[in-house]
Motif scaffolding. Structure first.
Motif, PDB file in Angstrom:
ATOM      1  N   MET A   1       6.180 -17.415 -22.931  1.00  0.00           N
ATOM      2  CA  MET A   1       7.515 -16.952 -22.572  1.00  0.00           C
ATOM      3  C   MET A   1       7.440 -15.492 -22.117  1.00  0.00           C
ATOM      4  N   GLU A  25      11.534 -16.460 -18.679  1.00  0.00           N
ATOM      5  CA  GLU A  25      10.744 -17.426 -17.913  1.00  0.00           C
ATOM      6  C   GLU A  25       9.763 -18.153 -18.829  1.00  0.00           C
ATOM      7  N   TYR A  26       9.669 -19.444 -18.603  1.00  0.00           N
ATOM      8  CA  TYR A  26       8.671 -20.244 -19.316  1.00  0.00           C
ATOM      9  C   TYR A  26       8.355 -21.488 -18.494  1.00  0.00           C
ATOM     10  N   ASP A  27       7.083 -21.757 -18.346  1.00  0.00           N
ATOM     11  CA  ASP A  27       6.614 -22.968 -17.669  1.00  0.00           C
ATOM     12  C   ASP A  27       7.246 -23.124 -16.282  1.00  0.00           C
ATOM     13  N   GLU A 122      19.582 -28.270 -24.836  1.00  0.00           N
ATOM     14  CA  GLU A 122      18.378 -27.904 -24.100  1.00  0.00           C
ATOM     15  C   GLU A 122      18.743 -27.396 -22.717  1.00  0.00           C
ATOM     16  N   PRO A 125      12.988 -26.133 -20.167  1.00  0.00           N
ATOM     17  CA  PRO A 125      12.003 -26.256 -21.240  1.00  0.00           C
ATOM     18  C   PRO A 125      12.423 -25.576 -22.537  1.00  0.00           C
ATOM     19  N   PHE A 126      13.610 -24.957 -22.557  1.00  0.00           N
ATOM     20  CA  PHE A 126      14.061 -24.207 -23.731  1.00  0.00           C
ATOM     21  C   PHE A 126      14.926 -25.079 -24.642  1.00  0.00           C
ATOM     22  N   THR A 127      14.662 -25.018 -25.931  1.00  0.00           N
ATOM     23  CA  THR A 127      15.626 -25.508 -26.903  1.00  0.00           C
ATOM     24  C   THR A 127      16.531 -24.330 -27.257  1.00  0.00           C
ATOM     25  N   LEU A 144      16.316 -19.020 -28.468  1.00  0.00           N
ATOM     26  CA  LEU A 144      15.594 -19.788 -27.469  1.00  0.00           C
ATOM     27  C   LEU A 144      14.201 -20.123 -27.994  1.00  0.00           C
ATOM     28  N   THR A 146      10.472 -22.269 -27.441  1.00  0.00           N
ATOM     29  CA  THR A 146       9.496 -22.982 -26.617  1.00  0.00           C
ATOM     30  C   THR A 146       8.279 -23.254 -27.501  1.00  0.00           C
ATOM     31  N   PRO A 147       7.339 -24.077 -27.045  1.00  0.00           N
ATOM     32  CA  PRO A 147       6.122 -24.279 -27.833  1.00  0.00           C
ATOM     33  C   PRO A 147       5.298 -23.008 -28.007  1.00  0.00           C
ATOM     34  N   ARG A 148       5.603 -21.977 -27.222  1.00  0.00           N
ATOM     35  CA  ARG A 148       4.805 -20.750 -27.265  1.00  0.00           C
ATOM     36  C   ARG A 148       5.533 -19.550 -27.847  1.00  0.00           C
TER      37      ARG A 148
END
Length: 248
Positions: A1, A25-27, A122, A125-127, A144, A146-148
């Motif tokens: 992220m 920003e993510y993915d 959602e 890609p964000f929860t 927010l 993300t897996p990261r």
């Protein structure tokens, strides 16, 4: 992220600082968080208007959402308009800014998704987790995920035991810090200090604190030092073009 600060000035913009605005920003997905006064020119230093994939607004004060209007105008009136922009906001928060133009002019430029603070949903890609935090108008604290990494953002808020819950274990805690040590009595239930932001970051065991929404003219070094009285982790102050990459 990755978070890029577009502005972090409270109430009104200055000659060198836009109001609240952040690009997350993510993915490959670009989420514009709180497009306040004067944030669109800062956004255009980094991307074209059609590069934004969605907008998320914490509350309806113009220093957090006014530049949604020129963003939508730029998309709607371009020679090759991009698809409708998903816009997420608390119910009724954007009524005023969306009424600045006749409805037919911008109708195709956005899709409005209204929510109640407390809802989870959602965006790309964000929860997104939200909490109702105290302010002059309904305000959604935002988390927010993300897996990261996790980013927690207060929007504008007064003191609340829900704040460290919102920011619990966050990789980055983006907290309003309108004043340094004391909020004037009339505003005390609705705004924070840099000292309180530091306290909440420490209670939440956040990895990093980013102070924002400083009153125009506030010395950022003093704000950072004040928050550091109660928070032992790294602290930054939101200034245009600052990039932070929170990650687990």
């Amino acid at each position: 992220m990755r978070l890029t600060v577009l502005g972090g000035c409270g109430a009104w913009p200055t000659a060198v600082q836009a109001c609240s605005g952040y690009l997350v920003e993510y993915d490959g997905f670009r989420l514009l968080l709180d497009p306040g006064y004067a944030t669109l020119p800062r956004l255009l230093h980094h991307h074209t208007v059609d590069a934004v994939d969605a907008v998320l607004v914490s509350h309806g004060h113009p220093d957090h959402c006014a530049d949604l209007n020129p963003l939508l105008r730029a998309r709607a009136l371009s020679d090759d308009p991009p698809p409708a922009l998903p816009v997420y906001a608390p119910r009724g928060a954007l009524d005023a800014v969306l009424a600045l133009d006749k409805p037919s002019m911008l109708a195709a430029a956005y899709r409005l998704h209204e929510f109640e603070p407390g809802d989870r949903f959602e965006i790309g890609p964000f929860t997104v987790g939200t909490r109702l935090l105290p302010h002059f108008v309904p305000n959604a604290g935002i988390r927010l995920g993300t897996p990261r990494g996790v980013l927690a953002y207060t929007g504008d808020t007064g003191p609340s035991t829900d704040i460290p819950l919102l920011a619990e274990g966050a990789d980055l805690f983006l907290s309003e810090a309108t004043h340094l040590h004391r909020v004037p009595a009339v505003d005390a239930p609705y705004l924070l200090t840099a000292r309180l932001a530091g306290r909440y970051a420490q209670q939440a065991d956040a990895a990093r604190l980013l102070l924002t929404h400083l009153w125009p003219g506030t010395d950022p070094i003093t704000a950072r030092e004040t928050a550091a009285e109660l928070f032992a982790g790294p602290i930054d102050v939101a200034v245009p073009d600052l990039v932070v990459e929170p990650a687990s």
